[in-house]
Design an enzyme around this catalytic site. Structure first.
Site, mmCIF file in Angstrom:
data_model
loop_
_atom_site.group_PDB
_atom_site.id
_atom_site.type_symbol
_atom_site.label_atom_id
_atom_site.label_comp_id
_atom_site.label_asym_id
_atom_site.label_seq_id
_atom_site.Cartn_x
_atom_site.Cartn_y
_atom_site.Cartn_z
ATOM 1 N N GLY A 113 10.768 32.158 -8.280
ATOM 2 C CA GLY A 113 9.577 31.647 -7.593
ATOM 3 C C GLY A 113 8.440 32.657 -7.682
ATOM 4 O O GLY A 113 8.672 33.859 -7.634
ATOM 5 N N ASP A 172 16.408 38.598 -6.181
ATOM 6 C CA ASP A 172 17.800 38.995 -6.402
ATOM 7 C C ASP A 172 18.453 38.325 -7.617
ATOM 8 O O ASP A 172 19.187 38.977 -8.361
ATOM 9 C CB ASP A 172 18.644 38.798 -5.139
ATOM 10 C CG ASP A 172 18.504 37.411 -4.559
ATOM 11 O OD1 ASP A 172 17.701 36.632 -5.099
ATOM 12 O OD2 ASP A 172 19.187 37.101 -3.586
ATOM 13 N N ASP A 231 10.050 36.560 0.389
ATOM 14 C CA ASP A 231 11.096 36.571 1.422
ATOM 15 C C ASP A 231 11.430 37.971 1.941
ATOM 16 O O ASP A 231 12.071 38.113 2.984
ATOM 17 C CB ASP A 231 12.385 35.945 0.879
ATOM 18 C CG ASP A 231 12.166 34.542 0.345
ATOM 19 O OD1 ASP A 231 11.267 33.859 0.851
ATOM 20 O OD2 ASP A 231 12.892 34.140 -0.575
ATOM 21 N N ARG A 258 0.910 20.454 23.670
ATOM 22 C CA ARG A 258 2.063 20.119 22.833
ATOM 23 C C ARG A 258 2.900 21.360 22.512
ATOM 24 O O ARG A 258 2.418 22.486 22.620
ATOM 25 C CB ARG A 258 1.587 19.566 21.490
ATOM 26 C CG ARG A 258 1.127 18.151 21.552
ATOM 27 C CD ARG A 258 0.537 17.733 20.219
ATOM 28 N NE ARG A 258 0.323 16.288 20.211
ATOM 29 C CZ ARG A 258 -0.396 15.662 19.295
ATOM 30 N NH1 ARG A 258 -0.969 16.329 18.312
ATOM 31 N NH2 ARG A 258 -0.541 14.360 19.359
ATOM 32 N N MET A 271 8.977 29.825 5.206
ATOM 33 C CA MET A 271 9.985 30.140 4.178
ATOM 34 C C MET A 271 10.729 31.428 4.513
ATOM 35 O O MET A 271 10.515 32.018 5.568
ATOM 36 C CB MET A 271 9.312 30.235 2.816
ATOM 37 C CG MET A 271 8.922 28.896 2.238
ATOM 38 S SD MET A 271 8.203 29.104 0.603
ATOM 39 C CE MET A 271 8.276 27.415 -0.006
ATOM 40 N N GLU A 296 13.169 28.707 7.631
ATOM 41 C CA GLU A 296 13.857 27.584 6.970
ATOM 42 C C GLU A 296 15.387 27.745 6.945
ATOM 43 O O GLU A 296 16.119 26.772 6.861
ATOM 44 C CB GLU A 296 13.330 27.393 5.546
ATOM 45 C CG GLU A 296 13.569 28.602 4.646
ATOM 46 C CD GLU A 296 13.021 28.437 3.227
ATOM 47 O OE1 GLU A 296 12.487 27.377 2.891
ATOM 48 O OE2 GLU A 296 13.141 29.411 2.446
ATOM 49 N N ARG A 318 5.327 18.600 17.689
ATOM 50 C CA ARG A 318 4.966 18.315 16.300
ATOM 51 C C ARG A 318 5.475 19.445 15.422
ATOM 52 O O ARG A 318 5.484 20.610 15.825
ATOM 53 C CB ARG A 318 3.449 18.225 16.128
ATOM 54 C CG ARG A 318 2.813 17.052 16.834
ATOM 55 C CD ARG A 318 3.036 15.757 16.049
ATOM 56 N NE ARG A 318 2.252 14.664 16.609
ATOM 57 C CZ ARG A 318 2.658 13.825 17.543
ATOM 58 N NH1 ARG A 318 3.857 13.959 18.075
ATOM 59 N NH2 ARG A 318 1.870 12.852 17.967
ATOM 60 N N GLN A 330 2.348 29.515 1.249
ATOM 61 C CA GLN A 330 2.756 30.901 1.525
ATOM 62 C C GLN A 330 2.874 31.723 0.246
ATOM 63 O O GLN A 330 2.840 32.946 0.258
ATOM 64 C CB GLN A 330 4.129 30.925 2.226
ATOM 65 C CG GLN A 330 4.074 30.428 3.646
ATOM 66 C CD GLN A 330 5.450 30.007 4.154
ATOM 67 O OE1 GLN A 330 6.112 30.746 4.855
ATOM 68 N NE2 GLN A 330 5.866 28.802 3.818
HETATM 69 O O1 F6P Z 1 12.214 32.793 -2.695
HETATM 70 C C1 F6P Z 1 10.927 32.340 -2.463
HETATM 71 C C2 F6P Z 1 10.932 30.947 -1.929
HETATM 72 O O2 F6P Z 1 9.602 30.540 -1.744
HETATM 73 C C3 F6P Z 1 11.760 30.747 -0.670
HETATM 74 O O3 F6P Z 1 11.109 31.217 0.473
HETATM 75 C C4 F6P Z 1 12.005 29.264 -0.718
HETATM 76 O O4 F6P Z 1 13.168 28.914 -0.016
HETATM 77 C C5 F6P Z 1 12.207 29.028 -2.185
HETATM 78 O O5 F6P Z 1 11.530 30.070 -2.853
HETATM 79 C C6 F6P Z 1 11.705 27.721 -2.709
HETATM 80 O O6 F6P Z 1 12.076 27.649 -4.052
HETATM 81 P P1 F6P Z 1 11.559 26.620 -5.123
HETATM 82 O O7 F6P Z 1 10.395 27.266 -5.803
HETATM 83 O O8 F6P Z 1 12.705 26.473 -6.043
HETATM 84 O O9 F6P Z 1 11.192 25.355 -4.417
#
Ligand code: F6P
Length: 373
Positions: free
Chosen positions: A12, A116, A140, A175, A182, A235, A281, A289
């Site tokens: 990512g 990683d 992350d 609310r 993430m 998440e 909500r 992000q």
């Molecule tokens: O590792 C970075 C990240 O944005 C995570 O926070 C998230 O869970 C994941 O990648 C989303 O991955 P993808 O790009 O495969 O949707």
């Protein structure tokens, strides 16, 4: 003596990738080293697709640019690549082909910018004789042996801004506003943005939560005259008596990169609405992000990472991950980072999670942020 090096960006994307590329290219050029970039991470390594990077050409104007100019790929594990053969799905080790490509191009070192999963493949290449230097990229902040990865600070800033915006609408409508952020199996983004954004509760993967504790916090606020609340949910958070919420599984969910998390925010919002009677909500912050311009902190950190990576190559220090530890740039062996044959995606995976004695945990508790325990 290194003369020719190549960069790849894999997994990512994260704000600061281009700033790292720029720093490597500039440092290389100053020292008479040619720099190339593989297109789309390990995929480019396999298909032998690379371009020359030049600070006066394609690698200029990069500092503030989000994404990666050389592209990235997810789920390209060249050591166990999913391919279709005679109508059948099979998994093949394609690493030899990659190694041939590196030799043919004459690259003395490959810089692997990634999290990683990327570093595990980098380690596996190093075991087969390739000179690699990893640079820890991920919003992350979960790479082992590194205090901070680039991209993380930007993600926290984006989440904090979202919380500021949610605050005013939450207050106006009385609310509960839940923000799902993430972070995969680490609660760093949630915890730091919860502190920065003045949240009332923060649920992270490291602390399975009891929803009743969050309800207690919200009810206490109501008694104190505050009829709105802000809850940050990572998440990867899960209830004490439940499981993480998986949005999608690819490849039977084998490997961290093959499980897409998401949906826990919605559950928390609906549980809180039912248990408190307050309208709730949920907002899923998602890919904003990761996209866009890096913060000044990430630009500087990325520049430090890039310069250090190239310097290590010139010193002949390979098969390491550049790291930032206790205020200093350094390096650790890739072996230490990925661990001995630790399969990515298993409980033993070597990712860096929030420890209970971390100052962030102590700070959050002292500020009265409920961690759902
Ligand atoms: O590792 C970075 C990240 O944005 C995570 O926070 C998230 O869970 C994941 O990648 C989303 O991955 P993808 O790009 O495969 O949707």
């Amino acid at each position: 003596m290194v003369k020719k090096v190549a960069i790849l960006t894999n997994g990512g994307d994260a704000p600061g990738l281009n700033a790292v590329i720029r720093a490597i290219v500039k440092t290389a050029e100053t020292n008479g080293v040619e720099c190339y970039g593989y297109i789309e991470g390990y995929k480019g390594l396999l298909t032998n697709n690379y371009v020359k990077l030049e600070s006066k050409g394609n690698a200029s104007g990069l500092l503030h640019r989000g994404g990666t100019i050389i592209g990235t790929s997810n789920n390209t594990n060249v050591f166990n690549l999913k391919v279709e053969e005679n109508g059948q799905t099979v998994y093949k080790d394609m690493s030899e082909k990659c190694i041939e490509n590196i030799k043919e191009a004459g690259f003395d070192c490959i810089f692997t910018l990634g999290g990683d999963g990327t570093q595990k493949s980098a380690r596996d290449f190093s075991l087969r004789g390739v000179n690699v230097i990893g640079v820890p990229k991920t919003i992350d902040n979960d790479v082992a042996d590194t205090d901070i990865t680039f991209g993380y600070n930007t993600a926290v800033s984006v989440a904090t801004e979202a919380l500021d915006r949610l605050h005013t609408t939450a207050e106006s409508h009385h609310r509960i506003m839940v923000l799902e952020v993430m972070g995969r199996y680490a609660g760093w983004i949630a915890l730091e943005s919860a502190i920065a954004g003045g949240a009332d509760a923060c649920l992270i993967p490291e602390i399975p939560y009891d929803i009743n504790k969050v309800v207690e916090k919200i009810n206490q606020r109501r008694k104190d005259g505050k009829d709105f609340s802000i809850v940050v949910v990572s998440e990867g958070a899960k209830p004490i008596d439940g499981e993480i919420v998986v949005k999608k599984k690819l490849d039977d969910g084998k490997g961290l990169d093959n499980i897409r998390l998401g949906g826990i925010g919605e559950k928390v919002a609906s549980d809180l609405e039912e248990l408190t009677g307050l309208t709730s909500r949920n907002t899923v912050l998602g890919y904003v992000q990761r996209g866009g311009t890096p913060t000044s902190y990430d630009r500087v950190l990325s520049s430090k990472y890039g310069v250090k990576a190239m310097k290590l190559a010139m010193e002949g220090v390979f098969n390491v991950l550049v790291n930032y530890h206790e205020g200093k740039m350094g390096y650790v062996s890739l072996e230490d980072v990925v661990g001995n044959n630790k399969e990515i995606g298993t409980a033993s995976s070597n990712i860096r999670t929030v420890k209970m004695d971390d100052d962030l945990i102590k700070t959050a508790k002292s500020l009265g942020i409920s961690l759902g325990e």
